[in-house]
Scaffold this motif. Structure first.
Motif, PDB file in Angstrom:
ATOM      1  N   TRP A  34       0.858  -1.185   0.000  1.00  0.00           N
ATOM      2  CA  TRP A  34       0.000   0.000   0.000  1.00  0.00           C
ATOM      3  C   TRP A  34       0.891   1.231   0.000  1.00  0.00           C
ATOM      4  N   MET A  35       1.014   1.877  -1.175  1.00  0.00           N
ATOM      5  CA  MET A  35       1.885   3.034  -1.344  1.00  0.00           C
ATOM      6  C   MET A  35       1.133   4.355  -1.263  1.00  0.00           C
ATOM      7  N   LEU A  36      -0.186   4.316  -1.154  1.00  0.00           N
ATOM      8  CA  LEU A  36      -0.980   5.539  -1.086  1.00  0.00           C
ATOM      9  C   LEU A  36      -1.029   6.051   0.354  1.00  0.00           C
ATOM     10  N   PRO A  37      -1.514   7.274   0.571  1.00  0.00           N
ATOM     11  CA  PRO A  37      -1.618   7.790   1.954  1.00  0.00           C
ATOM     12  C   PRO A  37      -2.501   6.897   2.816  1.00  0.00           C
ATOM     13  N   PRO A  38      -2.135   6.653   4.065  1.00  0.00           N
ATOM     14  CA  PRO A  38      -2.928   5.761   4.929  1.00  0.00           C
ATOM     15  C   PRO A  38      -4.377   6.191   5.124  1.00  0.00           C
ATOM     16  N   PHE A  94      -6.513   0.893   9.172  1.00  0.00           N
ATOM     17  CA  PHE A  94      -6.601  -0.465   8.626  1.00  0.00           C
ATOM     18  C   PHE A  94      -5.378  -0.817   7.787  1.00  0.00           C
ATOM     19  N   ILE A  95      -4.247  -0.182   8.019  1.00  0.00           N
ATOM     20  CA  ILE A  95      -3.008  -0.527   7.327  1.00  0.00           C
ATOM     21  C   ILE A  95      -2.252  -1.525   8.193  1.00  0.00           C
ATOM     22  N   GLY A  96      -2.202  -2.760   7.738  1.00  0.00           N
ATOM     23  CA  GLY A  96      -1.482  -3.801   8.462  1.00  0.00           C
ATOM     24  C   GLY A  96      -0.158  -4.115   7.800  1.00  0.00           C
ATOM     25  N   ALA A 108      -0.428  -3.615   3.825  1.00  0.00           N
ATOM     26  CA  ALA A 108      -1.623  -3.946   3.053  1.00  0.00           C
ATOM     27  C   ALA A 108      -2.809  -3.226   3.665  1.00  0.00           C
ATOM     28  N   CYS A 109      -3.791  -2.955   2.823  1.00  0.00           N
ATOM     29  CA  CYS A 109      -4.991  -2.241   3.242  1.00  0.00           C
ATOM     30  C   CYS A 109      -6.116  -3.232   3.492  1.00  0.00           C
ATOM     31  N   TYR A 110      -6.622  -3.225   4.712  1.00  0.00           N
ATOM     32  CA  TYR A 110      -7.794  -4.009   5.094  1.00  0.00           C
ATOM     33  C   TYR A 110      -7.567  -5.505   4.860  1.00  0.00           C
TER      34      TYR A 110
END
Length: 668
Positions: free
Chosen positions: A74-78, A152-154, A161-163
């Motif tokens: 996940w490279m986008l803003p959290p 939800f950034i694990g 990863a998102c969710y």
């Protein structure tokens, strides 16, 4: 990070979902808007519009899903992760409820027609839609309570990863909520939908409807249940399994693949729900209600939409050019011969950068011009094929599909040209991109040849050809073309993997289908020569023969008009120009490479002309198909009328015709 087989499958599903779902749902949305303005809103129209909005919300976030799959991180803003997940899952669940509402409406109209007619109001349907949206948003809003400030950034194995990864506190809220959503938002709608569809089938089967109407009702019932079971069952079953095992199951992402397919399957359901049977599938959703028999001279009024976006291309490799200039200045203090050698290599690199910039510019121009033109041709030809198919329409439709597939993979080639012909994307995309890129190019040559043969046979042997003029023969020919090109170009898919496996390197190559060893060239040059002979020379000779005889035969016919004769000559020359300019230079590089025993460096420059084929093919469609000409002319007239209204304050005046005076003098 390399992509696994499952990642490649997911990437393919998400890409095709975006490419198929976006035009299909936009088309259905604008058509139902037009239908509501023209005939008034009905409950089915209201539900269909909301269903399209739900699908478009999912399609709008599909590029984010593709980016996450490609990067595996996940490279986008959290803070974007909860918003992305909210819209992604809300569109899925609200689609279930809208399909259920449509099914209930159909059942009530069949089982209780008189009572239901009193409550069949668009306003009531709007209230129901608001309630369904609120129900889904409340359920998904409750899931945000489990966020806990981490968005939800694990992170697992240094990969975010998102969710996907949850802690014990989050699962304590999410698992019961997922179980409740599976029961309320999936199982109950599935039971209601199954009951209503089965009752509709039973009532209609006992009625006096003709067999065609009964079969259509059965198809509607089975398609609706198939969308529910195939698209939504796997993902919702993961909620139940996760609640039983008290964990978030790992195959939730895989189950999400089938849920994404609802974006392009639901427009099919909406087509089948149309009450009119006599019109074609796409003719029904476009609201064409002309009672004139279709012919080459008939005109059908429509409301095409067209839009263009201003796209600014940023300057490329300016830092690299400054670095090269700096190297040039530093090299001035060297010896004479070394200085000349350094300047020579600098000029070579500068020329390569200019070639890459030119290649990128051609790719961008082809993409911006080819996508709207081919989408317009695709929609028009689909309507024509569904209404009354002809062999030429089947061939042109396959040519349009080939160009759209080519344009779908063109952004990967843009990225390669931007990086200086270095392949910095996941290497598993290299063989697939190259294979699709070259298959669609050579498939266009065969389809254009088939168009020339069809035109020639229709003029030279009209009676004999009329007996064998069947659309299914054209469909079989198209299938054969796809098979032949795929088999001949399979080496493009195999060669990159063989280079990586036999190279002995742990890391993949930095280029894609550019650098070859002597062992590779010993096989590749012969295959390229075979491609030149079989997939270019033979089709080019056949096209020249057909179009030359086509022009000679038409010039001898006394009853043909001058306008039609010029259009036919334009079609012939247009096709030959596409063959010569687009496919000639690249195929000539195969012959030169075979003679010299190496892969020519100017192959990429020759490939630019082949890329332009996606822009030039719509001109062939315009000259070959009456339907495409009518759609483009209607679009141009509407744009002109709107510009005239903006400039002059009113629509353009229609020219008086000879029958206007008699209509004005006729009694009321």
């Amino acid at each position: 990070m390399d992509l696994t087989v499952l990642d490649c499958v997911a990437l393919s599903v998400y890409s095709f979902t975006f490419l198929l779902g976006l035009p299909a749902n936009l088309l259905v949305f604008f058509v139902y808007i037009r239908k509501a303005r023209k005939h008034g809103a009905t409950p089915n129209v209201v539900y269909a519009l909301n269903l399209c909005l739900a699908n478009l919300a999912l399609v709008a976030w599909m590029p984010v899903k593709v980016l996450e799959t490609v990067l595996k991180d996940w490279m986008l803003p959290p803070p974007l992760c909860p918003v992305y997940s909210f819209f992604l899952y809300s569109s899925l669940y609200v689609s279930c409820l809208f399909i259920t509402a449509v099914t209930i409406g159909r059942y009530l109209s069949i089982a209780f027609p008189i009572i239901y007619k009193r409550y069949r109001r668009a306003r009531l349907s709007c209230y129901i839609c608001v309630a369904l949206w609120a129900l889904v948003m409340v359920h998904l809003g409750l899931s945000l309570m489990a966020e806990g400030g981490a968005y939800f950034i694990g992170v697992q194995d240094e990969v975010s990863a998102c969710y996907e990864h949850f802690n014990a506190t989050q699962l304590k809220i999410l698992l019961p909520l997922r179980l409740e959503m599976a029961i309320v938002l999936f199982i109950l709608p599935l039971i209601v939908t199954s009951f209503c569809t089965l009752r509709c089938v039973t009532l209609v089967w006992r009625s006096n409807l003709p067999p065609l109407g009964k079969r259509r009702v059965l198809a509607v019932a089975l398609s609706t249940l198939a969308v529910f079971v195939i698209c939504y069952a796997p993902y919702n079953s993961s909620h139940i399994v996760g609640f039983v095992q008290q964990e978030s199951v790992k195959w939730r992402t895989t189950a999400m693949l089938t849920s994404s397919c609802n974006v392009f399957l639901e427009p099919v359901v909406m087509l089948m729900l149309s009450p009119v049977v006599s019109r074609g599938i796409l003719g029904r959703i476009c609201g064409q209600q002309s009672h004139i028999r279709w012919s080459d001279g008939s005109r059908h009024r429509a409301k095409p939409t067209s839009g263009f976006a201003n796209t600014k291309v940023p300057p490329i490799t300016s830092a690299r050019m400054r670095a090269e200039a700096k190297v040039t200045r530093e090299s001035q203090g060297c010896d004479g011969e070394q200085n000349k050698s350094t300047i020579f290599h600098i000029h070579i690199r500068s020329a390569a950068m200019l070639c890459n910039q030119l290649l990128l510019s051609v790719y961008i121009l082809t993409f911006l011009m080819g996508v709207p033109a081919n989408i317009l041709s695709f929609i028009t030809l689909c309507r024509k094929v569904c209404r009354k198919a002809a062999p030429i329409d089947v061939l042109l439709l396959n040519l349009t599909i080939s160009d759209l597939i080519f344009l779908a993979f063109l952004p990967f080639k843009m990225k390669e040209a931007y990086d200086g012909l270095k392949w910095l994307l996941p290497y598993s995309l290299c063989p697939l991109t190259g294979f699709i890129f070259y298959v669609t190019i050579y498939n266009s040559t065969l389809l254009l040849t088939a168009v020339s043969v069809e035109r020639y046979l229709g003029v030279a042997f009209p009676l004999r050809y009329a007996v064998c003029r069947r659309p299914r023969y054209a469909a079989w020919a198209c299938f054969t073309f796809w098979l032949v090109t795929s088999c001949n170009l399979s080496i493009v898919y195999v060669m990159p993997y063989s280079q990586w496996s036999y190279g002995g390197n742990a890391s993949p190559p930095t280029t894609c289908y550019l650098d070859f060893s002597e062992a590779d060239l010993s096989i590749l040059l012969r295959v390229r020569l075979e491609l030149f002979l079989v997939l270019f020379c033979v089709p080019f000779i056949i096209s020249c023969f057909c179009y030359v005889n086509f022009i000679l035969i038409l010039s001898r016919l006394p009853n043909i008009s001058r306008r039609r004769r010029l259009r036919c000559i334009g079609l012939a020359f247009g096709t030959l120009v596409v063959f010569t300019i687009c496919f000639g230079p690249y195929n000539a590089s195969h012959v030169v490479g075979f003679v010299h025993g190496d892969s020519q460096e100017w192959r990429n420059l020759a490939l630019m002309s082949s890329t332009l084929n996606a822009c030039l093919d719509p001109f062939i469609f315009y000259l070959s198909s009456t339907a495409v000409r009518g759609a483009i002319n209607r679009c141009f007239r509407r744009v002109t009328a709107k510009m005239h209204i903006l400039g002059c304050g009113g629509p353009p005046q229609r020219k008086p015709q000879s029958g206007d005076r008699f209509r004005a003098e006729a009694p009321p």
